[in-house]
Design a protein around this motif. Structure first.
Motif, mmCIF file in Angstrom:
data_model
loop_
_atom_site.group_PDB
_atom_site.id
_atom_site.type_symbol
_atom_site.label_atom_id
_atom_site.label_comp_id
_atom_site.label_asym_id
_atom_site.label_seq_id
_atom_site.Cartn_x
_atom_site.Cartn_y
_atom_site.Cartn_z
ATOM 1 N N TYR A 122 0.877 -1.096 -0.209
ATOM 2 C CA TYR A 122 0.130 -0.005 -0.033
ATOM 3 C C TYR A 122 0.919 1.207 0.109
ATOM 4 O O TYR A 122 0.466 2.297 -0.795
ATOM 5 C CB TYR A 122 -1.025 -0.138 1.153
ATOM 6 C CG TYR A 122 -2.194 -1.051 1.283
ATOM 7 C CD1 TYR A 122 -2.784 -0.860 0.095
ATOM 8 C CD2 TYR A 122 -2.425 -1.904 2.227
ATOM 9 C CE1 TYR A 122 -3.845 -1.786 0.085
ATOM 10 C CE2 TYR A 122 -3.388 -2.762 2.011
ATOM 11 C CZ TYR A 122 -4.021 -2.733 0.934
ATOM 12 O OH TYR A 122 -5.247 -3.681 0.924
ATOM 13 N N GLY A 176 1.752 6.907 -7.020
ATOM 14 C CA GLY A 176 0.677 7.735 -7.152
ATOM 15 C C GLY A 176 -0.609 7.144 -7.397
ATOM 16 O O GLY A 176 -1.367 7.742 -7.916
ATOM 17 N N ALA A 177 -0.666 5.785 -6.937
ATOM 18 C CA ALA A 177 -1.925 5.242 -7.089
ATOM 19 C C ALA A 177 -3.016 5.661 -5.816
ATOM 20 O O ALA A 177 -2.928 6.106 -4.828
ATOM 21 C CB ALA A 177 -1.890 3.778 -6.953
ATOM 22 N N GLY A 178 -4.236 5.975 -6.711
ATOM 23 C CA GLY A 178 -5.417 6.337 -5.710
ATOM 24 C C GLY A 178 -6.092 5.098 -4.976
ATOM 25 O O GLY A 178 -5.643 4.081 -5.021
ATOM 26 N N VAL A 179 -7.347 5.445 -4.528
ATOM 27 C CA VAL A 179 -7.809 4.801 -3.373
ATOM 28 C C VAL A 179 -8.496 3.490 -4.456
ATOM 29 O O VAL A 179 -8.203 2.354 -3.982
ATOM 30 C CB VAL A 179 -9.111 5.093 -2.728
ATOM 31 C CG1 VAL A 179 -10.056 4.240 -1.907
ATOM 32 C CG2 VAL A 179 -8.584 6.124 -1.852
ATOM 33 N N TRP A 180 -9.174 3.733 -5.567
ATOM 34 C CA TRP A 180 -9.382 2.548 -6.481
ATOM 35 C C TRP A 180 -8.190 1.849 -7.084
ATOM 36 O O TRP A 180 -8.417 0.575 -7.247
ATOM 37 C CB TRP A 180 -10.073 3.331 -7.672
ATOM 38 C CG TRP A 180 -10.516 2.270 -8.598
ATOM 39 C CD1 TRP A 180 -10.071 2.045 -9.799
ATOM 40 C CD2 TRP A 180 -11.509 1.199 -8.419
ATOM 41 N NE1 TRP A 180 -10.636 1.066 -10.404
ATOM 42 C CE2 TRP A 180 -11.499 0.377 -9.697
ATOM 43 C CE3 TRP A 180 -12.462 0.632 -7.210
ATOM 44 C CZ2 TRP A 180 -12.569 -0.770 -9.871
ATOM 45 C CZ3 TRP A 180 -13.074 -0.325 -7.646
ATOM 46 C CH2 TRP A 180 -13.244 -1.145 -8.735
ATOM 47 N N ARG A 237 -5.160 1.288 -5.623
ATOM 48 C CA ARG A 237 -4.853 0.252 -4.539
ATOM 49 C C ARG A 237 -5.579 -0.809 -4.466
ATOM 50 O O ARG A 237 -5.236 -2.039 -4.004
ATOM 51 C CB ARG A 237 -4.699 1.140 -3.150
ATOM 52 C CG ARG A 237 -3.327 2.301 -3.320
ATOM 53 C CD ARG A 237 -2.965 2.826 -1.983
ATOM 54 N NE ARG A 237 -4.194 3.339 -1.324
ATOM 55 C CZ ARG A 237 -4.302 4.689 -1.473
ATOM 56 N NH1 ARG A 237 -3.811 5.462 -2.302
ATOM 57 N NH2 ARG A 237 -5.496 5.052 -0.625
ATOM 58 N N SER A 285 2.597 1.784 -3.578
ATOM 59 C CA SER A 285 1.233 2.256 -4.424
ATOM 60 C C SER A 285 1.032 3.672 -4.195
ATOM 61 O O SER A 285 1.020 4.443 -5.052
ATOM 62 C CB SER A 285 0.068 1.333 -4.268
ATOM 63 O OG SER A 285 -0.499 1.541 -3.159
ATOM 64 N N ARG A 286 1.129 4.287 -2.869
ATOM 65 C CA ARG A 286 0.983 5.618 -2.850
ATOM 66 C C ARG A 286 2.201 6.290 -3.322
ATOM 67 O O ARG A 286 1.865 7.304 -3.801
ATOM 68 C CB ARG A 286 0.818 5.856 -1.389
ATOM 69 C CG ARG A 286 -0.584 5.256 -0.676
ATOM 70 C CD ARG A 286 -0.710 5.894 0.680
ATOM 71 N NE ARG A 286 -1.995 5.327 1.507
ATOM 72 C CZ ARG A 286 -2.123 4.403 2.156
ATOM 73 N NH1 ARG A 286 -0.633 3.569 2.442
ATOM 74 N NH2 ARG A 286 -2.876 3.742 3.060
#
Length: 310
Positions: A201, A208-212, A214, A204-205
């Motif tokens: 997690y 630049g990954a968002g909530v969806w 991740r 992924s943050r």
């Protein structure tokens, strides 16, 4: 290895044999209740039903061998095809919906908020309520005149349907009851969520990954074994769905046969019409259908499962 050492090894084995035999006999003695129960309550009924499926047997008269007649009669039995349609209708909607509800509850209950253990207990409670008791409670909840659900809908200006008295709404009512008891599946999903590495997690943050992003690229792959388990067990349970339909319709499959599912029709033939051979043939056809559906799930879905670290 010399001949002397071989003789010594064989002598030790011979000395050990009586003790090993005694241990084996004591092991059989202590496991005999489970073995007897398995043979008497599982193996014998299984083999007996296979034999009865090729016979005409009513529990009160002689057994008459008729070969494949019971199986061929199923192809011309309109009630059998209706029960299969009702079963697949409930399966197609209840299994995916149950998985989605269980996953959604697990995601909510995985958050770190105050009193989270209380919420987990509340959402898990429906799954440990006896099935017959919960079906009786739902008969009052879904009552079209004074039921709780229709009273809630009427508060919003919605005229509630006759859930168990309407052929159009009886199967959605059974689906609603099945989804209500997804507490066991919710716990499995929650355990899977807590096994997802936090490092992924965090990475992924950083990427630049968002909530969806991740959820789709980290959570779902690690949850895929649990989702496969939920799909297979839900599939099997849907084919064996019985108690709510029996209690809510008094074993009739009403209204207009809309709740006549396969297990209920099997029960009617075995214990109401006393067609034990015919009911046994139904049971084995259902078993074959379950096996085929399970194999197809593993073939088309199982290969896409990600086992973390494997």
């Amino acid at each position: 290895m010399t001949a002397t050492s071989l003789k010594q090894s064989s002598a030790r084995l011979r000395r050990r044999d009586p003790q090993a035999r005694r241990n084996f006999l004591w092991g059989l003695f202590f496991t005999s209740p489970a073995i007897i129960g398995l043979l008497g309550f599982t193996a014998y009924p299984l083999l007996a039903s296979l034999y009865y499926s090729f016979t005409s047997y009513s529990m009160f008269g002689p057994i008459r061998w008729i070969g494949l007649t019971n199986f061929t009669d199923l192809f011309t039995d309109s009630n059998w095809w209706l029960s299969l349609y009702n079963t697949f209708y409930i399966l197609i909607f209840s299994v995916p919906l149950g998985i989605l509800v269980a996953l959604g509850l697990a995601l909510l209950l995985n958050s770190k908020v105050r009193g989270i253990t209380v919420y987990r207990t509340i959402f898990y409670l429906p799954s440990i309520v006896p099935i017959v008791a919960s079906a009786v409670v739902w008969s009052y909840v879904l009552n079209p005149q004074y039921g709780v659900l229709n009273n809630i809908l009427s508060a919003f200006g919605i005229n509630g349907p006759g859930w168990l008295t309407s052929p159009d709404w009886s199967k959605p009512a059974l689906i609603l009851i099945s989804v209500w008891g997804v507490g066991n599946l919710m716990i499995i999903m929650l355990a899977g969520l807590q096994d997802v590495p936090q490092d992924l997690y965090d990475a992924s943050r950083v990427d630049g990954a968002g909530v969806w992003g991740r959820f789709w690229n980290v959570t779902i792959p690690f949850l895929s074994p649990h989702l496969l388990f939920a799909l297979v067990t839900g599939l099997i349970a849907a084919f064996q769905y019985f108690a709510p339909a029996y209690v809510l319709t008094n074993g009739e499959g009403t209204p207009a046969g809309s709740t006549l599912i396969s297990s209920l029709y099997l029960y009617q033939n075995a214990f109401r019409f006393f067609k034990v051979g015919y009911a046994s043939a139904m049971a084995w056809v259902l078993f074959i259908i379950i096996v085929v559906c399970t194999v197809l799930v593993f073939r088309f879905v199982g290969r896409r499962i990600y086992y973390g670290g494997a």
